[in-house]
Design an enzyme around this catalytic site. Structure first.
Site, PDB file in Angstrom:
ATOM      1  CG  ASP A  67     -17.159  34.083  14.899  1.00 27.86           C
ATOM      2  OD1 ASP A  67     -17.786  35.153  14.826  1.00 27.86           O
ATOM      3  OD2 ASP A  67     -16.587  33.572  13.936  1.00 27.86           O
ATOM      4  CG  ASN A 136      -8.661  29.332   6.384  1.00 30.37           C
ATOM      5  OD1 ASN A 136      -9.851  29.604   6.419  1.00 30.37           O
ATOM      6  ND2 ASN A 136      -7.898  29.360   7.463  1.00 30.37           N
ATOM      7  CG  HIS A 138     -12.261  30.524   8.605  1.00 25.57           C
ATOM      8  ND1 HIS A 138     -11.041  31.144   8.747  1.00 25.57           N
ATOM      9  CD2 HIS A 138     -13.156  31.540   8.541  1.00 25.57           C
ATOM     10  CE1 HIS A 138     -11.199  32.451   8.766  1.00 25.57           C
ATOM     11  NE2 HIS A 138     -12.474  32.722   8.640  1.00 25.57           N
ATOM     12  CD  GLU A 143      -9.083  29.270  11.531  1.00 26.38           C
ATOM     13  OE1 GLU A 143      -9.179  29.143  10.298  1.00 26.38           O
ATOM     14  OE2 GLU A 143      -8.604  30.276  12.077  1.00 26.38           O
TER      15      GLU A 143
HETATM   16  C1  F6R Z   1     -16.725  36.026  11.520  1.00 27.25           C
HETATM   17  C2  F6R Z   1     -16.821  34.815  10.713  1.00 27.25           C
HETATM   18  C3  F6R Z   1     -15.712  34.495   9.768  1.00 27.25           C
HETATM   19  C4  F6R Z   1     -15.726  35.440   8.562  1.00 27.25           C
HETATM   20  C5  F6R Z   1     -14.608  35.108   7.589  1.00 27.25           C
HETATM   21  C6  F6R Z   1     -14.588  36.038   6.397  1.00 27.25           C
HETATM   22  O1  F6R Z   1     -17.842  36.143  12.361  1.00 27.25           O
HETATM   23  O2  F6R Z   1     -17.754  34.095  10.831  1.00 27.25           O
HETATM   24  O3  F6R Z   1     -15.839  33.166   9.332  1.00 27.25           O
HETATM   25  O4  F6R Z   1     -16.970  35.322   7.906  1.00 27.25           O
HETATM   26  O5  F6R Z   1     -13.379  35.179   8.245  1.00 27.25           O
HETATM   27  O6  F6R Z   1     -14.220  37.316   6.806  1.00 27.25           O
HETATM   28  P1  F6R Z   1     -14.309  38.556   5.801  1.00 27.25           P
HETATM   29  O7  F6R Z   1     -15.745  38.803   5.554  1.00 27.25           O
HETATM   30  O8  F6R Z   1     -13.670  39.690   6.549  1.00 27.25           O
HETATM   31  O9  F6R Z   1     -13.554  38.168   4.571  1.00 27.25           O
END
Ligand code: F6R
Length: 244
Positions: A67, A136, A138, A143
């Site tokens: 992303d 959450n 995702h 999301e």
């Molecule tokens: C970002 C991504 C998100 C993160 C998720 C967890 O490229 O794919 O889905 O993996 O938000 O983020 P952290 O690792 O910061 O808890």
């Protein structure tokens, strides 16, 4: 789902990095899907260390990140492209032309997402998709919602997700872009193998819902249950809500 629970975040990162290095030896043109966020940082550190001691050669590999924020270019310090440069790409021998990324500055988001899907296809698909998970549920920027998108698409970010990314934008959630481009659920599930990393107590509840909960668009990562080859790499706190 294959559950791997490690005594610490560092132990998990070291073991996974070693596995990726072994994969690169067996298939030098390995195609990796990559996340950003706090969770993969120790893994990237371990991969850099293995590369430095000649154990991980990325010269024929290719990567596709999950992303990118809309409205920021690759040089912007808040962009995921910049994050990857800082934590991994600048320190390994991955040729820049083999780095796949969505362009957050693209004028037409739909065309950019279609281009990205095409480049993944042209690379022969993703061999190993590494994922983090939001509290959450995702994955990428897919999301929780009433409906999920199959293919790469533009997403409006949730307030929780914008707050979670504030550190990239001077700790000010209001400066985090309102939208992002993300691989879709089918793009993720097309990977031949998926490895989801989750560390810390704050991820315990969503990990439990991914492993034992119903398939629901309210927990996008629950769809990983449909994949034949998924490993969850956890530390003990992240695994603490799972029944043994
Ligand atoms: C970002 C991504 C998100 C993160 C998720 C967890 O490229 O794919 O889905 O993996 O938000 O983020 P952290 O690792 O910061 O808890």
């Amino acid at each position: 789902m294959h559950l791997l629970v490690f005594p610490s975040e560092k132990a998990a990162a070291a073991a996974l990095a070693r596995q990726i290095a072994d994969r690169l030896k067996a298939k030098p043109d390995l195609v990796l899907g990559l996340p950003t966020g706090r969770t993969p940082i120790p893994l990237y550190r371990e991969l850099v260390a293995l590369h430095r001691c000649g154990e991980a050669d990325f010269s024929r590999a290719a990567t596709f990140n999950l992303d990118e924020f809309v409205g920021v270019g690759p040089e912007h310090p808040g962009s995921y492209r910049h994050f990857m440069q800082q934590h991994l790409f600048a320190h390994i021998n991955l040729p820049p032309e083999r780095i796949g990324f969505m362009n957050g500055l693209a004028a037409n988001a739909d065309a950019e997402c279609a281009r990205y899907e095409g480049t993944i296809r042209d690379a022969g698909g993703i061999d190993v998709m590494l994922l983090g998970i939001g509290t959450n549920g995702h994955i990428g920027f897919n999301e929780p919602a009433r409906e999920l998108q199959a293919r790469s698409h533009r997403v409006t970010l949730h307030g929780t997700t914008r707050r979670a990314n504030a550190s990239l934008f001077g700790n000010d959630p209001s400066r985090v872009p309102l939208a992002a481009l993300s691989m879709g659920m089918a793009t993720i599930l097309d990977a031949r193998e998926i490895v989801l990393l989750a560390m810390g107590k704050s991820k315990a509840r969503c990990v439990e819902r991914v492993v034992s909960g119903p398939l629901t668009t309210r927990v996008p990562a629950s769809f990983l249950q449909l994949h034949r080859r998924v490993a969850l790499v956890l530390d003990r706190p992240a695994a603490s809500s799972l029944s043994s």
